[in-house]
Design an enzyme around this catalytic site. Structure first.
Site, short mmCIF file in Angstrom:
data_model
loop_
_atom_site.label_atom_id
_atom_site.label_comp_id
_atom_site.label_asym_id
_atom_site.label_seq_id
_atom_site.Cartn_x
_atom_site.Cartn_y
_atom_site.Cartn_z
N ASP A 331 40.19 -81.68 -19.46
CA ASP A 331 39.18 -82.60 -19.96
C ASP A 331 39.89 -83.94 -20.17
O ASP A 331 41.12 -83.98 -20.30
CB ASP A 331 38.62 -82.07 -21.29
CG ASP A 331 37.79 -83.10 -22.02
OD1 ASP A 331 36.86 -83.63 -21.41
OD2 ASP A 331 38.10 -83.38 -23.20
N ASP A 524 39.23 -79.84 -25.68
CA ASP A 524 39.22 -79.88 -27.13
C ASP A 524 37.84 -80.04 -27.76
O ASP A 524 37.68 -79.91 -28.96
CB ASP A 524 40.10 -81.04 -27.63
CG ASP A 524 39.46 -82.40 -27.35
OD1 ASP A 524 38.83 -82.54 -26.28
OD2 ASP A 524 39.61 -83.31 -28.18
N ASP A 528 33.46 -78.51 -24.22
CA ASP A 528 34.47 -77.84 -23.42
C ASP A 528 34.46 -76.32 -23.60
O ASP A 528 35.09 -75.59 -22.83
CB ASP A 528 35.88 -78.35 -23.78
CG ASP A 528 36.08 -79.81 -23.41
OD1 ASP A 528 35.48 -80.23 -22.39
OD2 ASP A 528 36.80 -80.51 -24.13
#
Length: 641
Positions: A331, A524, A528
């Site tokens: 991410d 995080d 996600d």
């Protein structure tokens, strides 16, 4: 009864028979009472020290299974009961075989237990780190209260040298804090108002107050301890294979022992006593204790070492999956980047653009919305009330402000409203500078742009380089604009960029990547969580949301992206140590059984039951030692610029 107690009982009652074995050939000394004394000594050993083996074997037999204790039970019971028969019929006895086998097996288990306790010290040390009390503000005064009485919302004062009692956020004051016991980071971290603090870390220099946000089992330390405990008690899938092999292996060994007895007694013409010694030796040497220890000991040491490094491996399944990972997906915001975006440019009428944007973003917790609200606050711009609020999935938000239809969002809004060529050119220029552009529209016309930038973490480039050096493909998966995403990717060295991804579609992209091999995903945020669960290995940043941490199989407490490579390396080395342990356990049995069966008797190579028991004990000990050596394995020693 504890294993150590059983061992000492067995050892004490075996020593007189050992003394006779040594002294009889030299001086003709024999035990007072002869075979009757040996019977009494062996009976005590069988009733106290060997009894749990017999009970375990019988319990397994009733369920139509066999286990490691089955072989020890059969070996010792055969030697014991045959010796009683031989004593009555005037034949040679070997009571000492039953006692020595029991003693040596228990000796191995004592060493195993001690090493396993040492391996789990990481958990005990973490538990002992907890503060016992804290200075809590009650009725206008600070009073010292035990940890159990601290509640969420309490204001706590911490002086230099004191431990921080629970997790929270600093309300007043500044200090440097030693967080090494939790994060593994040796350098003290400077903290000020608004920064979070971790329970059980040590305050170094200043006095500050903080508000408790997590207490008891919800603190980071408590969660770390719980994760490590679960991991150390979990099973890697390869353990299932070991269990199945043990279930088949024991009956095969018993058949081999019977064949050994028949060959020596029927075909070679040995006495019943000698033929039985060979058979019992086969049973004892083949006990697959080392096989059963191969996986859990390595798993315990590996996860314990990970905890010391700030890398939490949740279970054994993760270790096996990591071994075949081909691609690592990241991410962007908060993972590769700092996660604290700031407004860098406002194009258009600054007051109007920020006022309208702040009106719509006021209720949002998105990092970009926070950046806009902070910028409006810094410029003392007051946002008017928004009505008819509506979220446009994957594009932005819409509402009515002061009678105007206002929209704030990404470049997908352009299809809904009109924009001048000048603003379009400026937007592209900002995106090429790795800045995220937020478009602000009023009455179907874009009136301004807000450029927001979230810079890469200092460690991101080195972390990506290290993964690529290991032959792994790196991918960035983000909902941000493709130009911005590629600019960030170029800065840190990411191989491939997948941009403009809707929050709910990250998991689908992970599935597509899995068609080419196993995938690890690092993230995080709340959005996600599906991708972390879908990936073969989910790696959550310790600063992330609770749901992200829950979804990940590995948690990086220090939030250092370089720990991704360390986590993968530690997992691989732990799994490889499991395979090495299993290999040596199998080889030991394969080589030991022929010697115990007397195949090499004619060249003078034999193995008595007691020596077989000693060898089996040291085999188990060698496997545990192999696992403990994981603590010395080099992890992440290479630095790549």
């Amino acid at each position: 009864m504890k294993i150590a107690t059983r061992f000492w009982v067995s050892l004490i009652f075996s020593l007189p028979m050992l003394a006779e074995m040594i002294l009889k050939p030299l001086f003709g000394w024999m035990l007072p009472g002869g075979e009757w004394t040996m019977l009494a000594l062996t009976t005590v050993v069988m009733l106290i020290s060997a009894r749990p083996f017999l009970q375990s074997a019988w319990a397994s037999f009733k369920k139509h299974h066999s286990n490691m204790d089955t072989l020890v039970a059969i070996g010792t019971a055969t030697a014991y009961f045959y010796s009683i028969y031989a004593m009555i019929s005037g034949q040679p006895v070997f009571f000492e075989s039953a006692t020595f086998v029991t003693t040596f097996v228990l000796l191995g288990q004592v060493f195993e237990e001690r090493m396993r306790n040492n391996a789990s010290n990481a958990v005990e040390k973490l538990v002992n780190l907890q503060a016992k009390d804290a200075e809590v503000l009650r009725d206008g005064k600070y009073v010292k209260l035990p940890l159990s009485e601290i509640q969420v919302g309490d204001v706590i004062r911490v002086k230099p040298g004191q431990k921080i009692a629970v997790d929270g956020t600093i309300a007043d004051g500044t200090s440097t804090i030693d967080e090494s016991m939790v994060t593994g980071e040796s350098m003290p971290v400077t903290k000020q108002a608004g920064d979070s603090v971790i329970g059980s870390t040590i305050n170094n220099t200043g006095t500050f107050t903080f508000e408790a946000s997590k207490v008891g089992e919800d603190t980071m330390l408590a969660q770390i301890v719980e994760m490590v405990k679960k991991a150390q008690n979990s099973h890697a899938p390869i353990q299932n294979l070991t269990d199945k092999i043990s279930d088949i292996f024991v009956p095969i060994v018993l058949i081999l022992a019977i064949v050994t007895f028949l060959v020596w007694y029927v075909f070679i013409g040995a006495t019943v006593a000698n033929a039985l010694i060979f058979a019992v030796s086969v049973v004892v040497i083949a006990c697959p204790c080392a096989l059963g220890l191969a996986t859990p000991t390595a798993l315990m040491v590996g996860t314990g070492r990970g905890a010391k490094m700030g890398i939490l491996i949740k279970n054994g399944e993760v270790l096996e999956e990591v071994n075949d990972v081909k691609t690592v997906v990241f991410d962007k915001t908060g993972t590769i980047t700092v996660g604290k975006p700031e407004v860098t440019d406002v194009i258009g009428d600054t007051d109007q653009v920020l006022s309208l944007a702040a009106a719509l973003e006021e209720s949002s917790e998105h990092p970009l919305a926070t950046a806009i609200m902070n910028e409006a606050a810094d410029k003392a711009i007051t946002a008017e009330a928004a009505t008819n609020f509506e979220a446009i999935r994957g594009e932005g938000v819409k509402a009515t402000v002061a009678g105007k239809s206002v929209m704030v969002g990404n470049d997908k809004l352009i299809g809904r409203v009109s924009m001048t060529k000048e603003l379009e050119t400026k937007a592209h220029q900002l995106q090429n500078e790795a800045k995220t552009v937020v478009y602000v529209a009023a009455d179907d016309q874009i009136i301004g742009l807000i450029a927001i930038q979230d810079t890469p973490k200092e460690t991101s480039k080195a972390a990506i380089a290290e993964l690529k050096a290991k032959g792994l493909e790196t991918v960035m998966l983000t909902g941000d604009n493709e130009r911005v995403a590629k600019a960030i990717a170029d800065q840190v060295g990411i191989d491939k960029v997948i941009a403009d991804v809707l929050p709910g579609d990250k998991a689908d992209h992970v599935k597509q990547l899995q068609a080419d091999g196993k995938v690890a995903f690092v993230g995080d945020g709340i959005n996600d969580a599906p991708a972390l669960s879908t990936a073969d290995v989910g790696i959550a940043m310790g600063s992330g949301t609770d749901i992200a941490i829950e979804s990940g199989g590995i948690v990086l407490v220090k939030n250092d992206l370089r720990d991704v490579a360390k986590a993968l390396e530690l997992s691989r080395k732990t799994f490889n140590r499991i395979k090495l342990n299993l290999f040596w356990a199998f080889i030991y049995n394969v080589l030991g059984i022929p010697v115990a069966a007397g195949i090499f008797y004619f060249i003078g190579m034999t193995l008595s039951p007691e020596l077989a028991g000693l060898a089996m004990a040291f085999s188990s000990l060698s496997v545990v030692t192999s696992s403990v050596l994981l603590n010395k394995a080099k992890i992440g020693t290479k630095t790549i610029a």
